[in-house]
Each structure stands twice: as structure tokens, then as C-alpha cells.
Design a protein around this motif. Structure first.
Motif, PDB file in Angstrom:
ATOM      1  N   ALA A 106      57.421 -28.741  15.917  1.00 30.21           N
ATOM      2  CA  ALA A 106      58.388 -29.361  16.832  1.00 30.21           C
ATOM      3  C   ALA A 106      57.745 -29.723  18.172  1.00 30.21           C
ATOM      4  O   ALA A 106      58.141 -30.705  18.804  1.00 30.21           O
ATOM      5  N   GLY A 107      56.756 -28.956  18.580  1.00 29.21           N
ATOM      6  CA  GLY A 107      56.078 -29.253  19.837  1.00 29.21           C
ATOM      7  C   GLY A 107      55.362 -30.605  19.819  1.00 29.21           C
ATOM      8  O   GLY A 107      55.063 -31.175  20.861  1.00 29.21           O
ATOM      9  N   THR A 110      58.341 -33.548  20.637  1.00 22.68           N
ATOM     10  CA  THR A 110      59.305 -33.372  21.720  1.00 22.68           C
ATOM     11  C   THR A 110      59.621 -34.714  22.378  1.00 22.68           C
ATOM     12  O   THR A 110      58.876 -35.688  22.247  1.00 22.68           O
ATOM     13  N   VAL A 111      60.727 -34.711  23.115  1.00 19.69           N
ATOM     14  CA  VAL A 111      61.138 -35.904  23.836  1.00 19.69           C
ATOM     15  C   VAL A 111      60.010 -36.360  24.774  1.00 19.69           C
ATOM     16  O   VAL A 111      59.683 -37.545  24.860  1.00 19.69           O
TER      17      VAL A 111
ATOM     18  N   GLY B  12      64.394 -27.417  18.153  1.00 22.32           N
ATOM     19  CA  GLY B  12      63.457 -28.247  18.899  1.00 22.32           C
ATOM     20  C   GLY B  12      63.546 -29.749  18.719  1.00 22.32           C
ATOM     21  O   GLY B  12      62.552 -30.448  18.888  1.00 22.32           O
ATOM     22  N   GLY B  13      64.717 -30.268  18.386  1.00 22.83           N
ATOM     23  CA  GLY B  13      64.850 -31.717  18.216  1.00 22.83           C
ATOM     24  C   GLY B  13      65.040 -32.461  19.533  1.00 22.83           C
ATOM     25  O   GLY B  13      64.951 -33.679  19.580  1.00 22.83           O
ATOM     26  N   GLY B  14      65.337 -31.737  20.595  1.00 19.15           N
ATOM     27  CA  GLY B  14      65.390 -32.348  21.921  1.00 19.15           C
ATOM     28  C   GLY B  14      66.647 -33.135  22.244  1.00 19.15           C
ATOM     29  O   GLY B  14      66.665 -33.910  23.197  1.00 19.15           O
ATOM     30  N   ARG B  15      67.716 -32.929  21.491  1.00 13.71           N
ATOM     31  CA  ARG B  15      68.956 -33.649  21.816  1.00 13.71           C
ATOM     32  C   ARG B  15      69.433 -33.296  23.218  1.00 13.71           C
ATOM     33  O   ARG B  15      69.926 -34.137  23.968  1.00 13.71           O
ATOM     34  N   ALA B  17      67.636 -32.288  25.792  1.00 10.65           N
ATOM     35  CA  ALA B  17      66.754 -32.825  26.832  1.00 10.65           C
ATOM     36  C   ALA B  17      67.025 -34.305  27.097  1.00 10.65           C
ATOM     37  O   ALA B  17      66.719 -34.814  28.170  1.00 10.65           O
ATOM     38  N   VAL B  18      67.613 -34.989  26.112  1.00 11.48           N
ATOM     39  CA  VAL B  18      68.012 -36.378  26.324  1.00 11.48           C
ATOM     40  C   VAL B  18      69.399 -36.426  26.970  1.00 11.48           C
ATOM     41  O   VAL B  18      69.643 -37.191  27.896  1.00 11.48           O
ATOM     42  N   ASP B  25      64.933 -28.801  29.160  1.00 12.40           N
ATOM     43  CA  ASP B  25      63.612 -29.347  28.860  1.00 12.40           C
ATOM     44  C   ASP B  25      63.162 -28.692  27.559  1.00 12.40           C
ATOM     45  O   ASP B  25      63.904 -27.905  26.965  1.00 12.40           O
ATOM     46  N   GLN B  26      61.956 -29.024  27.111  1.00 15.93           N
ATOM     47  CA  GLN B  26      61.423 -28.399  25.896  1.00 15.93           C
ATOM     48  C   GLN B  26      60.034 -27.864  26.171  1.00 15.93           C
ATOM     49  O   GLN B  26      59.254 -28.494  26.898  1.00 15.93           O
ATOM     50  N   GLY B  31      58.396 -26.893  21.114  1.00 15.23           N
ATOM     51  CA  GLY B  31      59.593 -27.725  21.219  1.00 15.23           C
ATOM     52  C   GLY B  31      60.863 -26.981  21.583  1.00 15.23           C
ATOM     53  O   GLY B  31      61.924 -27.583  21.722  1.00 15.23           O
ATOM     54  N   VAL B  32      60.779 -25.662  21.733  1.00 14.60           N
ATOM     55  CA  VAL B  32      61.984 -24.861  21.994  1.00 14.60           C
ATOM     56  C   VAL B  32      62.559 -25.184  23.380  1.00 14.60           C
ATOM     57  O   VAL B  32      61.817 -25.444  24.329  1.00 14.60           O
ATOM     58  N   CYS B  55      73.868 -30.536  19.895  1.00 18.86           N
ATOM     59  CA  CYS B  55      72.881 -29.535  19.451  1.00 18.86           C
ATOM     60  C   CYS B  55      73.120 -29.193  17.982  1.00 18.86           C
ATOM     61  O   CYS B  55      74.188 -28.707  17.618  1.00 18.86           O
TER      62      CYS B  55
END
Ligand code: HEM
Ligand code: SF4
Lengths: 393, 66
Positions: A106-107, A110-111, B12-15, B17-18, B25-26, B31-32, B55
Motif C-alpha cells: 500500500a505504501g 499512496t495518494v 491504505g487506499g487513501g480515500r 487523504a483525498v 495523511d498516509q 500506506g496506513v 473509508c
């Protein structure tokens, strides 16, 4: 209650004639009567079909519903027994095995990381638009644009030399295709596996700056590395390409939506994802008896989650069958929901929101070069899309 | 408004953070989710509510106490 519902004897797959973007009409009928309904699977198993948005979301969010392949009954009567997911194929695993791979990867998606790739996607897009201009007018948009951009991006991310794409290019075409015999699919997967295995050895000997080289240093063994590499390459090759191709078809037949695409590409992409839902169906298996909307899903029963029906649920989206690029569609399930929600979703969003507006900016007079009913569709495939999209300008 | 995250559930998909970049943040490594502000000001409430809704892992909780 569940006893009183008639069993749907065959999963509805036929899309309404003349509406290439709409799910099978029968799914909407079922959803309005019973968003959770008994379904017969290919081997005779009686499981369930979920067509409502709230119910689909509930199934996908619940770890009591497993993704383990070997527990599943499938719709295809030819496949009686499904082998467990191979090493590294975490899409078919549950926690904690799934979590281990997901955390490792996942890292890389990331966005922030995807934002840093925006410029690269823009440059690639411009390059393929130049090529298209030089070749046309009159090209297959899939071949000239929709396929190569995501393919080259995933290759660069993983560290797969794009020049070696002949070894796996046809995989995307056959792996998810309904009318390809099982042996041919397996052969294509094997060829890809063999190619990745060889690549892993090469990266081990001479690491480069990419995802595969980076994870080779970690605690995955050779088989796991090959599984992860194949999963990522497969998922990255065939999905965004179909979204770009099918979205272009939809935009060409809904010219009134063009302004909204340019005004807010981010929002527009969410609506295209919802409206088209190319990965149309997901599968889970109940690990225990689970109550869903007052219905008991029995331990061991397979649930087909119709993502495309859920994304057209009028209880969640007003006028769900209208393509409206200005709507707030972000709650859609096109990338699924729960622990398996698409790992590559931010990459996919980035590619779409760059590639689609750029195409129409470069070729404002873009048009279909065949009547719409002659565009070859991937009917019945696991991932929907257009096989070819002849365009001119 | 109090935001609580559950790192263990995050995929960790980042929804988030968007949806609310001022609040979430991640981590670069895995990605957590990283919580930037546990008591975000009211102007970020809508973004946080969106993050909770989007989420996929039910890893974000919002307590709207006053
Ligand atoms: C618009 C394009 C895409 C669509 C519609 C899509 C759709 C999906 C869906 C529906 C799932 C969930 C499967 C499930 O719940 O069982 C998924 C999972 C996944 N996708 Fe995508 N995908 C897209 C692009 C990508 C890309 C570009 C990658 C490249 C890295 C990718 C990699 C993955 C992986 C690795 C998984 C498994 C995640 C897990 O099991 O935790 N996808 N995708
Ligand atoms: S939206 Fe949820 S699962 Fe995704 S990164 Fe944020 S907290 Fe984690």
C-alpha cells in the motif's frame, strides 16, 4: 423470508440491446423486489445475489464474508472446484495473510506517490496523442491510446521493461474473456508467471529503481514475489484500459457531458466509474451464518455481489441510469469496498483524469468511425469494456 | 469534533487523504492512515464525514461532541 423468494436459476448477464452502458435489465427488477435474492451457481449450489447498494456494501465490509477462492462456488458450470489463491495472490486471501501483502504494497500506491506520478502520466499521454495524430485520422482508440498508457505506467512502476510487453500483452485480452477456453486462459497465466519468474531472477541479480526490485529485498520468497508481480501486472493492464476505452465511447455518445468532463475531471471520473462499473461482480463466502437485511446467509454459501447493480441503486443515487458527470458519485462500489478495495485505485484515477480530458482537448472533433451498434463489446467478460473503438476526427 | 482512527483496520487506499487532506495523511512505508489533527476545526467537518463514509475499512470514527 428467504424461503419464500424464488431462486434465480441463472445469473443475468445479457445487457439490454442498444444500451451498451446499462447492466442487464433483470438486475434492476431483482433489486426492486429483493436486493438479496437466492441464486443458483454453475455447480448447482444455492447461494445469493446482492443487487442493492447498502446490502452490497455491508457484505464487502464484513470480514465474516471471505475472499478465499477455494471456498467459492462460481457461476461458470465448467469450474467445479476452485484452487486456493497461489502464493502472493492476496486478492483471494483473508486477514491476516491478506493484510501482510497489503501492508507491504500500500505504501507504493499512496495518494502522495500517485501525485508524484502525475507529470509522467501527462507526458506519456501527450506522446500517445502525438502518435495518434501522426497515424490518423482513423485509429482503434484501444490500441492507440486506452491500452498503452496504463500498460506503460504499470510496467514502469513494477520495473517491467515495456519493450518486453509481447510476453504478456495478450494476457489481458484472454484472461478475462468469456469465450476463451479455460486451457488457453491457464496457458496465458502460466506464460505470464514464467515471464515474471525470470524477471524476478534478473532483478535479484541486477536491482533497478522499481517496486519489484524493492520488495525482493524483503521477506517474500520467490513464489510470493512472482504471485504479487503477476497480480499487479494483470490488474494494471486490463482495467484502466477498459475504463478509458468505454468512457470514451460513453462520452462520444453523450456529447452534452463533455463540458463537465473538462470543468471537473476528478468528479467526472467518479461518475464514469459508477456508471460503467467495468468490474461488475464480486464474490464472497459466508464463514458463519450471517444476517443480511433480515435474511440469513448460511455458513458456506457463496454471495455474488453485483457491483454494477449496486451502483445503479435508486436508493443511493438519484436517476441512477443517467450519466451525469456533475453528480457526487464518490460512494460508488466500482473499486469494491472493505479490505480488498482496489489497491491501484489512486493510480487508476490519476490515469483517467489525465487521459480523458487530454484526448478531447487534442481532438475536439473526435467521433466514432462506425455506427455505435457496431462497436465490439466485451460482453460476458469478467471486466467489461470495448474490444476496439474505431475513431476519427 | 473528535476524530479517532484504527490503524489496525486501515487498508491504505487513501480515500481519507483525498476527502480531507488537512486531517488525514498516509505513512509512506505502508500506506496506513496518519491523523494530522484529532480535533479538526468545524470547516473540515464535511471532509471528515466524507472520509468516514468512504473509508472501506471502517477505520475512522467521528465523535461530534461539544
Ligand atoms: C479503473 C480501473 C480499475 C478497476 C475498476 C478496478 C477494480 C477492482 C476491484 C472491484 C477490486 C476488488 C476485488 C474484490 O473486492 O474482491 C480490485 C482489487 C485490486 N486491484 Fe483494481 N481496479 C482497477 C485498477 C487497478 C490498477 C491500475 C491496479 C494496479 C496496481 C489494480 C490492482 C488491484 C489489486 C492488487 C487488487 C487486490 C486488492 C486486495 O485484494 O486487497 N487495480 N480492483
Ligand atoms: S480511507 Fe480508511 S482504509 Fe483508507 S487510508 Fe484512510 S483510514 Fe485507511
Amino acid at each position: 423470508m428467504s424461503d419464500s423468494l424464488p431462486v434465480v436459476e441463472r445469473m443475468p448477464v445479457e445487457r439490454p440491446a442498444g444500451c451498451p452502458f446499462d447492466p442487464p435489465a433483470r438486475l434492476a427488477e431483482l433489486r426492486s423486489r429483493a436486493p438479496v435474492t437466492p441464486l443458483r451457481f454453475g455447480d448447482g449450489h444455492q447461494g445469493w445475489l446482492v443487487t442493492g447498494h447498502a446490502q452490497a456494501r455491508a457484505v464487502l465490509a464484513d470480514p465474516g464474508f471471505s475472499s478465499r477462492h477455494e471456498l467459492m462456488h462460481l457461476l461458470d458450470p465448467q469450474i467445479i472446484e476452485v484452487p486456493p489463491a497461489g502464493p502472493g495472490q492476496f486478492i483471494g486471501m483473508d486477514a491476516p495473510e491478506h493484510t501482510r501483502y497489503r501492508r507491504l504494497l500500500a505504501g507504493r500506491f499512496t495518494v502522495r506517490r500517485m501525485r508524484s506520478l502525475a507529470e509522467r502520466v501527462q507526458r506519456l499521454t501527450a506522446q500517445y496523442l502525438d502518435d495518434m495524430a501522426a497515424r490518423g485520422p482513423g485509429v482503434d482508440l484501444v490500441d492507440a491510446y486506452a491500452f498503452p498508457i496504463p500498460a506503460q505506467m504499470i510496467c514502469e512502476l513494477l520495473g517491467v521493461p515495456f519493450s518486453e510487453r509481447a510476453h504478456f500483452q495478450h494476457l489481458g485480452a484472454v484472461a478475462n474473456q468469456a469465450d476463451v477456453p479455460m486451457e488457453d486462459k491457464l496457458a496465458a497465466f502460466q506464460e505470464m508467471g514464467g515471464y515474471i519468474a525470470d524477471l524476478v531472477e534478473r532483478k535479484r541479480a541486477r536491482p533497478t529503481d522499481d517496486l519489484l526490485s524493492d520488495i525482493i529485498g524483503g521477506d517474500l520468497d520467490h513464489e510470493e514475489l512472482v504471485g504479487v508481480g503477476s497480480l499487479l501486472l494483470g490488474a494494471g493492464l486490463d482495467t484502466v484500459a477498459n475504463m478509458i476505452g468505454l468512457s470514451t465511447f460513453a462520452l462520444l455518445t453523450h456529447p452534452d457531458q463533455r463540458d463537465a468532463l473538462h470543468a471537473d475531471p476528478e468528479r467526472a471520473v467518479e461518475e464514469l466509474l459508477r456508471y460503467l462499473t467495468i468490474a461488475h461482480t464480486g464474490f464472497r463466502v459466508a464463514l458463519t451464518d450471517i444476517d443480511l437485511d433480515g435474511i440469513t446467509i448460511g455458513k458456506g454459501q457463496t454471495v455474488a455481489v453485483s457491483l454494477q447493480a449496486a451502483n445503479r441503486d435508486p436508493a443511493r443515487f438519484a436517476s441512477p441510469d443517467a450519466l451525469d458527470l456533475t453528480r457526487q458519485a464518490a460512494g460508488h462500489l466500482a473499486f469494491s469496498h472493505g479490505a480488498h478495495q482496489c489497491l491501484g485505485q489512486q493510480l487508476a484515477r490519476l490515469e483517467m483524469k489525465v487521459a480523458l480530458p487530454a484526448l478531447f482537448e487534442r481532438f475536439p472533433s473526435l467521433r466514432l468511425d462506425v455506427p455505435p451498434q457496431e462497436v465490439p463489446l466485451r460482453a460476458g467478460d469478467d471486466v467489461y469494456g470495448v474490444r476496439h473503438l474505431p475513431v476519427a476526427w | 469534533m473528535r476524530v479517532i482512527i484504527d490503524e489496525g483496520r486501515c487498508v491504505g487506499g487513501g480515500r481519507c487523504a483525498v476527502a480531507a487532506p488537512e486531517v488525514f495523511d498516509q505513512r509512506d512505508s505502508d500506506g496506513v492512515v496518519v491523523l494530522l489533527r484529532a480535533d479538526p476545526p468545524a470547516e473540515y467537518a464535511e471532509g471528515v464525514r466524507n472520509a468516514v463514509m468512504l473509508c472501506p475499512a471502517a477505520a475512522i470514527e467521528l465523535r461530534e461532541e461539544r
